[in-house]
Structures are given as structure tokens and as C-alpha cells.
Design a protein around this motif. Sequence first.
Motif, PDB file in Angstrom:
ATOM      1  N   CYS A 179       0.832  -1.212   0.000  1.00 44.05           N
ATOM      2  CA  CYS A 179       0.000   0.000   0.000  1.00 44.05           C
ATOM      3  C   CYS A 179       0.860   1.252   0.000  1.00 44.05           C
ATOM      4  CB  CYS A 179      -0.925  -0.006   1.215  1.00 44.05           C
ATOM      5  SG  CYS A 179      -2.023   1.437   1.319  1.00 44.05           S
ATOM      6  N   ALA A 180       1.969   1.231   0.778  1.00 42.46           N
ATOM      7  CA  ALA A 180       2.870   2.382   0.822  1.00 42.46           C
ATOM      8  C   ALA A 180       3.532   2.605  -0.531  1.00 42.46           C
ATOM      9  CB  ALA A 180       3.923   2.167   1.905  1.00 42.46           C
ATOM     10  N   ALA A 181       3.926   1.499  -1.202  1.00 43.03           N
ATOM     11  CA  ALA A 181       4.561   1.628  -2.510  1.00 43.03           C
ATOM     12  C   ALA A 181       3.608   2.245  -3.518  1.00 43.03           C
ATOM     13  CB  ALA A 181       5.038   0.254  -2.986  1.00 43.03           C
ATOM     14  N   GLU A 182       2.351   1.813  -3.487  1.00 43.76           N
ATOM     15  CA  GLU A 182       1.389   2.339  -4.438  1.00 43.76           C
ATOM     16  C   GLU A 182       0.952   3.767  -4.084  1.00 43.76           C
ATOM     17  OE1 GLU A 182      -1.740  -0.467  -4.554  1.00 43.76           O
ATOM     18  OE2 GLU A 182      -0.566  -1.992  -5.617  1.00 43.76           O
ATOM     19  N   TYR A 183       0.956   4.081  -2.780  1.00 42.39           N
ATOM     20  CA  TYR A 183       0.553   5.425  -2.358  1.00 42.39           C
ATOM     21  C   TYR A 183       1.581   6.462  -2.781  1.00 42.39           C
ATOM     22  CZ  TYR A 183      -0.813   9.326   0.632  1.00 42.39           C
ATOM     23  OH  TYR A 183      -1.188  10.568   1.087  1.00 42.39           O
ATOM     24  N   PHE A 184       2.883   6.128  -2.540  1.00 40.35           N
ATOM     25  CA  PHE A 184       3.932   7.104  -2.840  1.00 40.35           C
ATOM     26  C   PHE A 184       4.445   7.002  -4.272  1.00 40.35           C
ATOM     27  CE2 PHE A 184       4.330   6.826   1.832  1.00 40.35           C
ATOM     28  CZ  PHE A 184       4.268   8.170   2.150  1.00 40.35           C
ATOM     29  N   GLY A 185       3.988   5.952  -4.997  1.00 42.33           N
ATOM     30  CA  GLY A 185       4.443   5.794  -6.372  1.00 42.33           C
ATOM     31  C   GLY A 185       4.167   6.991  -7.257  1.00 42.33           C
ATOM     32  N   PRO A 186       2.966   7.557  -7.232  1.00 42.42           N
ATOM     33  CA  PRO A 186       2.679   8.707  -8.108  1.00 42.42           C
ATOM     34  C   PRO A 186       3.541   9.924  -7.804  1.00 42.42           C
ATOM     35  CG  PRO A 186       0.662   7.685  -7.339  1.00 42.42           C
ATOM     36  CD  PRO A 186       1.760   7.065  -6.557  1.00 42.42           C
ATOM     37  N   LEU A 187       4.143   9.990  -6.608  1.00 36.33           N
ATOM     38  CA  LEU A 187       4.987  11.141  -6.256  1.00 36.33           C
ATOM     39  C   LEU A 187       6.376  11.059  -6.874  1.00 36.33           C
ATOM     40  CD1 LEU A 187       4.084  11.525  -2.470  1.00 36.33           C
ATOM     41  CD2 LEU A 187       3.076  12.680  -4.442  1.00 36.33           C
ATOM     42  N   HIS A 236      -3.715   6.878 -10.482  1.00 42.72           N
ATOM     43  CA  HIS A 236      -4.587   6.792  -9.314  1.00 42.72           C
ATOM     44  C   HIS A 236      -4.134   5.652  -8.403  1.00 42.72           C
ATOM     45  CE1 HIS A 236      -7.314   9.743 -10.913  1.00 42.72           C
ATOM     46  NE2 HIS A 236      -7.351   9.072 -12.076  1.00 42.72           N
ATOM     47  N   VAL A 237      -4.369   5.814  -7.117  1.00 43.46           N
ATOM     48  CA  VAL A 237      -4.043   4.746  -6.170  1.00 43.46           C
ATOM     49  C   VAL A 237      -4.873   3.527  -6.494  1.00 43.46           C
ATOM     50  CG1 VAL A 237      -4.009   4.117  -3.737  1.00 43.46           C
ATOM     51  CG2 VAL A 237      -3.425   6.445  -4.415  1.00 43.46           C
ATOM     52  N   THR A 238      -4.230   2.367  -6.540  1.00 44.52           N
ATOM     53  CA  THR A 238      -4.947   1.145  -6.917  1.00 44.52           C
ATOM     54  C   THR A 238      -5.826   0.675  -5.770  1.00 44.52           C
ATOM     55  OG1 THR A 238      -3.138  -0.259  -6.150  1.00 44.52           O
ATOM     56  CG2 THR A 238      -3.030   0.501  -8.429  1.00 44.52           C
ATOM     57  N   SER A 239      -6.546  -0.399  -6.063  1.00 39.20           N
ATOM     58  CA  SER A 239      -7.513  -0.913  -5.130  1.00 39.20           C
ATOM     59  C   SER A 239      -6.890  -1.537  -3.876  1.00 39.20           C
ATOM     60  CB  SER A 239      -8.401  -1.952  -5.815  1.00 39.20           C
ATOM     61  OG  SER A 239      -7.596  -3.012  -6.313  1.00 39.20           O
ATOM     62  N   THR A 240      -5.540  -1.809  -3.915  1.00 37.56           N
ATOM     63  CA  THR A 240      -4.905  -2.449  -2.756  1.00 37.56           C
ATOM     64  C   THR A 240      -5.081  -1.580  -1.528  1.00 37.56           C
ATOM     65  OG1 THR A 240      -3.287  -3.499  -4.197  1.00 37.56           O
ATOM     66  CG2 THR A 240      -2.747  -3.364  -1.836  1.00 37.56           C
ATOM     67  N   CYS A 241      -4.917  -0.256  -1.705  1.00 35.81           N
ATOM     68  CA  CYS A 241      -5.017   0.625  -0.559  1.00 35.81           C
ATOM     69  C   CYS A 241      -6.458   0.962  -0.220  1.00 35.81           C
ATOM     70  CB  CYS A 241      -4.248   1.919  -0.817  1.00 35.81           C
ATOM     71  SG  CYS A 241      -2.446   1.705  -0.797  1.00 35.81           S
ATOM     72  N   LEU A 242      -7.386   0.586  -1.112  1.00 39.57           N
ATOM     73  CA  LEU A 242      -8.758   0.968  -0.877  1.00 39.57           C
ATOM     74  C   LEU A 242      -9.570  -0.159  -0.304  1.00 39.57           C
ATOM     75  CD1 LEU A 242      -9.368   2.936  -4.203  1.00 39.57           C
ATOM     76  CD2 LEU A 242      -8.677   3.834  -1.947  1.00 39.57           C
TER      77      LEU A 242
END
Length: 375
Positions: free
Chosen positions: A352-360, A368-374
Motif C-alpha cells: 500500500c505504501a509503494a502504491e501510495y507514494f508511487g505517483p509522487l 490513481h491509487v490502486t484498489s490495494t489501498c482501498l
Amino acid sequence: MDVGTPFLPKENTNVSLFSVADHDATGRPGNDAGPIAMASENALDFLRRVRLFDFDELFFNDVLPSIPLKTKNDTVELRLTVERAKFEGTDCVGVRASSEGKIDGIQCGTSIRAFISYELVTLEQEHHEYMQLEHQPIDRRTCISTKDDCVFVNQINKNGATETRSSKVFKTDEVNGFISEGANILLQRLMIVKGFEDPFWLPCIDANANLCVASYKELEYRTIEIGSHIVESRGISRTLDAHDDVPVTWLSYFLNDGHLAMRVQVGSPFSMKLTSIPERTDKDQFHAKSVFAKKPLDIESDLQMNSIFEDKKEEKENDCRVYMAKHPEVRAIMADFLQFVLLRQPQDAFECAAEYFGPLSPQRPCEHVTSTCLE
């Protein structure tokens, strides 16, 4: 003459020995010639303490090429072989040694074949020395044998067309502890393995079959470079003092297991040294690569270490506070992410952290943040 020294005329080497019976105040053999060469009590005690199992680790070979100090044309190679043998049906130690090569373009050498008992008694020894001079070749053969409580020495000297022969007999009780050149090879290996105490000297014979005394002295540890290794070695000085000439000394340095690492005759134009590490040598004495075991740190009980730790800790905390003050966005980013994770409570926080900070990341397009974090 020591086997590590090629046979040279007297005027080139100043090698001559003496016979003594008296000793000076320091415990060293004196200069008064006498009919009997005596051994020191330390040396005799050492010989009495030698046991059969002491020889178990001494059966190996040494090969040492020379390091010329004059020209590259002066080359000599020393070979030593120690092996189990039998002499007239009796178990003993076979010793073979040779030192041959060219010095100043002249072929010369010395060789030894000896049978030594486990009490270091020379049962038989043949010693051959030669120098191939163009007009006057020199050749010397000396045979030593011990029988019926006597040491027999027979010698043949050839100097050009002239030949001389001599025979001498010494009572074993008069030359107690007599050590030949072949026995000396074993003795020095034993001295390295077992250790010895000064003063230490034993009777022997010189190049002219005269009775003399060989004095031994322990040298300080020395580091020697062998190939890519730096080796610690232990040294023995062997000195033959002449009654009517200057003394001659050999410096021999050994590895811990008795392998000869380097030999130098004082005043000689060359030395001999190992070029590679013997396979059976204890590798712990080499320093090609240092390896240190980790030790647990007890900061609380070490006041100095604790003080250094607290100083470093305070310094690092101050650096962090300064950085955070200059970059308030860091605190905002971490707070947003923490709130995001706590609200959604994903199963895999790392993904989740990788996908959250990936767009930065500037290397990735905004997504967009994928469904893993949602979840």
C-alpha cells in the motif's frame, strides 16, 4: 659448513671453525682451544626431553631459491627433505639436503645424505662439497658414522690433482650431544616447535673435520613477505666461532610449524627465501586478510563509550530537528499517509505504501491509487 651455504674457498667466505673446552663468564664458548668440545646443560637437557612423537610433524620438504644481492646470474637453490627411513634395520629419520648453483659464474654446491636416530645421533652421514674452478677444481667428501661408542670421521680432499685423506675418531662420552649437519636440520625444526633456552651450544665438526662448537640463539620475531602474504616467523642464529679466524653466523627464520622461510649467512652475497606458502602451514599466522570477530557492545557499563554515544545522539537529533524545520512538507506527507492507512487498514501495508507514494516519483507518470489501498 652449513648446507645452506654453497662450498666456496676459504678466502671467499672466511668460514672456519674451532675446538673448545672452556667457556667464558657469559656462558658462551670461549676462545681457548682444547681437545674436547663441550655441550651446554640447556642443550643436553633439550636432547633428553626429545620424544618420538615430537618428530611426527617434522616430515616435510623445503625448497628455497636464492635472492641474489650482486647479479641475477648468481642463483642458488636450497632443498631439504626429511622422511622416515631405516638404517641397518633400525627405524630412523632420513635427511637429504642440497644447495647448488652458480656464484660469480662458477658452479658450486654442497649435498648431504644422513640417517639420524630419534635421539639425534648421527648413524651415518655423507657430506659432499665441490667447486668447479677452471684450472683447479675443488672437491671434498666427509663421512661420519657412530659405532661402538665412537664417532668416526673420514675425509677426502681434492684440490686439482692433489688428494689428501684424513681419519679421526672421537669418543661419544667426550662429545656428548654431538650434532652433525644433517642432525642440525632436525634440531632447528624441533627448537622452533618445542622452544629452547639460552645458553645453547653443541659439539660438531668443521669443514676440515676438526671438533668445534655450534652456538644457537633465539632471534626476535620477524615479518616476512612470501608471495601475497605477510608471515610472522621465528628465528634462530647459529654461530661457529673460529679459534684462529673470524666467526661465521647463519640466521634462519621459520614458520610456526618448522618450515624454513628464510636463511641468510652473515656476510654472504645472497639470501634464500620461500616464494610460496607451504600447504601444511598453519594459516593463522598469515595476514593477507584480517578478520575480526564481532563483540557485543555494553554501552551502559563503558562510561567513555556511553558519553560518546550520548553526544552523537544529541548531535543527530539536532540535525533532524533543523531539517524538519526547513521542510514542513515532510511532516504533512507522513501525516496524510498515516491517516490514509489507518482509515483503510490494508492487509499489506508495504504494498500500500509503494502504491501510495508511487505517483509522487518523478520517474513514474501520475496514476490513481490502486484498489490495494482501498480495501
